[in-house]
Write an enzyme that holds these catalytic residues in place. Structure first.
Site, mmCIF file in Angstrom:
data_model
loop_
_atom_site.group_PDB
_atom_site.id
_atom_site.type_symbol
_atom_site.label_atom_id
_atom_site.label_comp_id
_atom_site.label_asym_id
_atom_site.label_seq_id
_atom_site.Cartn_x
_atom_site.Cartn_y
_atom_site.Cartn_z
ATOM 1 N N HIS A 137 -1.670 0.842 7.080
ATOM 2 C CA HIS A 137 -2.177 0.995 5.712
ATOM 3 C C HIS A 137 -1.910 2.416 5.232
ATOM 4 O O HIS A 137 -1.705 3.322 6.047
ATOM 5 C CB HIS A 137 -3.683 0.681 5.682
ATOM 6 C CG HIS A 137 -4.256 0.546 4.297
ATOM 7 N ND1 HIS A 137 -3.655 -0.215 3.308
ATOM 8 C CD2 HIS A 137 -5.379 1.084 3.725
ATOM 9 C CE1 HIS A 137 -4.388 -0.142 2.200
ATOM 10 N NE2 HIS A 137 -5.435 0.647 2.428
ATOM 11 N N CYS A 182 0.813 -1.224 0.000
ATOM 12 C CA CYS A 182 0.000 0.000 0.000
ATOM 13 C C CYS A 182 0.843 1.270 0.000
ATOM 14 O O CYS A 182 0.532 2.255 -0.676
ATOM 15 C CB CYS A 182 -0.958 -0.012 1.189
ATOM 16 S SG CYS A 182 -0.105 -0.188 2.773
ATOM 17 N N ASP A 208 -8.369 4.985 -2.382
ATOM 18 C CA ASP A 208 -7.445 3.927 -1.968
ATOM 19 C C ASP A 208 -7.170 3.024 -3.173
ATOM 20 O O ASP A 208 -7.961 2.130 -3.485
ATOM 21 C CB ASP A 208 -8.060 3.121 -0.817
ATOM 22 C CG ASP A 208 -7.117 2.039 -0.286
ATOM 23 O OD1 ASP A 208 -6.143 1.693 -0.993
ATOM 24 O OD2 ASP A 208 -7.365 1.531 0.822
#
Length: 529
Positions: free
Chosen positions: A133, A91, A148
């Site tokens: 994250h 991520c 995202d």
């Protein structure tokens, strides 16, 4: 800012207008320089929104999640150029590449970090230590928006060894009120919400995955992930925009609950038959969907402290229970009993519907503790038709819980009946012991009606009064030891028959005065001495 439920996005987005741009962005194939890649992507993008969309689409379809790197972070570079050249990252790398590509395109973009309810999340867990994250915020039309690209690109399997590209539109410019459901930023200003949510609330709140919103579901109650039973019962409800079908599993079965469909959602009462913690999953699919695929939309943990033994449902009970918009679509309108459970004290009940289609109906009665044959399951129910109304009269053979199953087919169809829905019928009176209705034959026409005797078992050595509503016949006889003709008065035939000396009594009709033969229409048994 609060979610008004009208859109899943934080700004108006017309996906159809993006079709050309999306297709173009997917075809761009430059992996040696971030600048060159951005330059190529922007050829088809005019507005800032289009620029962000092109960058988003490219990343979601070209960068894969690095499951090996995730387990061995020391070897991993999250530098944008390395992410671009290897075509994989975690991520951190997705968000870093997104940020750099936006900055080259002249768009303000932030890389955000925080806690997420993603892979490995356990219901009700707490979050401590470093963030796990990363995602982005972009500045468009005078305010910040969230996205995202890691979660937009696909999914990792349960064992965290394999990544599959599966594009998810939900995580592009997600409304902050929905994004907070599984993203908790280190800096609470980046929730973009007033008031902001506390970490405690984030931990306790129900996790709605993107399926939940993409299927048009709006809210679920309770909002917390763990439900305590009260007197052995827990309740869940879901509200949604349009007609949606639901199923559920409690510890892998759908036996210990009662689910009813509502016009805009569903209600579920759960009665676990064991104490302890049980996983409850709720699945949904749009009513228009052609495939029979239900998606998991909610997971709860039900903590059961005591068991309500009275709420053991027959194993033949099928979810959902009772009438609904679905049964209406199948032609069953204006039910006399809108609730899923019918309570009867004397073991008798009667249901009516208006039939909105030209259908034949079949109904049968099922219970766990009776050895009813297929034929007897139907003979404890009598159908009465009055124009487009149908009445189902039910006489229970004994006390207990029964499932009334209702099937239908188009009258013009030669084929089988389709199952439509069921009710739960409960009777606590232990004295109840109704005999079946008389057996009817094919010549017994749908809109004939028995007024008396309703019981298919007649007393021995007695005079029994007969009264039958029948039309279009020339003569009616009752055949016992002797033959007794019935006389016609207005719309029914009546008379008396004596049951001595016989085991069976038949009702026969003469359809045409010119014919000599009779057709059997009903058969009664006579009690043995």
């Amino acid at each position: 800012y609060p979610w008004d439920k009208s859109s899943l996005k934080s700004m108006p987005v017309d996906l159809q207008q993006f079709e050309k741009l999306d297709a173009y962005a997917l075809k761009v194939n430059i992996t040696n320089s971030v600048e060159e890649l951005v330059k190529a992507l922007l050829k088809q993008a005019r507005t800032d929104l289009e620029k962000v969309r092109a960058i988003w689409m490219w990343i979601c379809h070209h960068i894969e999640y690095d499951v090996v790197g995730y387990h061995n972070k020391s070897q991993l570079s999250s530098k944008p150029i390395d992410v671009l050249q290897t075509g994989k990252s975690i991520c951190e790398g997705y968000a870093g590449l997104f940020e750099q590509m936006c900055s080259i395109a002249g768009i303000q973009c932030m890389k955000l970090s925080g806690y997420s309810k993603g892979y490995g999340y356990k219901m009700g867990q707490t979050f401590t230590g470093d963030s796990d994250h990363a995602w982005n915020a972009v500045y468009l039309d005078g305010r910040w928006h969230l996205l995202d690209s890691t979660w937009g690109s696909g999914a990792v399997d349960d064992s965290f060894t394999k990544f599959t590209f599966r594009y998810n539109e939900f995580y592009f410019l997600t409304h902050p009120a929905l994004f907070i459901n599984n993203h908790f930023p280190d800096n609470s200003n980046w929730q973009l919400l007033k008031p902001t949510l506390s970490l405690k609330d984030f931990e306790n709140n129900m996790l709605h995955n993107s399926n939940f919103y993409m299927l048009g579901l709006l809210t679920a109650h309770p909002e917390t992930a763990v439900i305590q039973t009260v007197n052995g019962k827990a309740s869940v409800s879901v509200d949604c925009r349009s007609a949606t079908l639901f199923t559920f599993k409690l510890k892998g079965t759908d036996e210990h609950g009662l689910m009813t469909l509502k016009k805009h959602g569903m209600k579920l009462d759960i009665y676990p038959q064991k104490t302890g913690s049980h996983k409850l999953q709720i699945f949904a699919k749009p009513s228009k969907a052609s495939e029979d695929v239900y998606n998991c939309v909610l997971e709860y943990v039900v903590e059961c402290k005591s068991v309500d033994k009275a709420m053991r449902f027959p194993k033949d009970l099928h979810q959902p229970v009772g009438p609904s918009w679905f049964t209406e679509r199948q032609g069953f309108l204006r039910p006399s009993h809108p609730d899923p459970i019918i309570h009867t004290n004397d073991g008798r009940c009667s249901l009516t519907f208006t039939l909105g289609k030209d259908i034949s109906v079949l109904a049968s009665l099922h219970s766990d503790n009776s050895s009813l044959t297929e034929d007897m399951r139907r003979r404890h129910i009598m159908q009465i038709h009055r124009r487009n109304q149908i009445e189902l009269k039910i006489h229970l053979p004994h006390t207990g819980n029964f499932v009334l199953k209702i099937y239908a087919k188009k009258k013009s169809d030669p084929g089988n009946y389709d199952y439509i829905f069921n009710y739960l019928i409960t009777c606590l009176n232990t004295e109840v012991k109704w005999p079946a209705f008389p057996q009817s034959y094919s010549k017994w026409v749908e809109d004939y009606e028995i007024l008396e005797p309703l019981s298919g078992l007649l007393p021995a050595n007695r005079n029994v009064q007969f009264k039958l509503k029948m039309h279009g016949v020339a003569k009616v006889l009752v055949q016992a030891e002797n033959t007794y003709p019935l006389t016609q008065s207005r719309d029914h035939w009546e008379g008396t028959c004596n049951t001595s000396g016989c085991r069976e009594v038949f009702v026969m009709v003469h359809e045409n005065a010119n014919h000599s033969f009779y057709s059997h229409v009903l058969k009664y048994e006579v009690e043995t001495q």
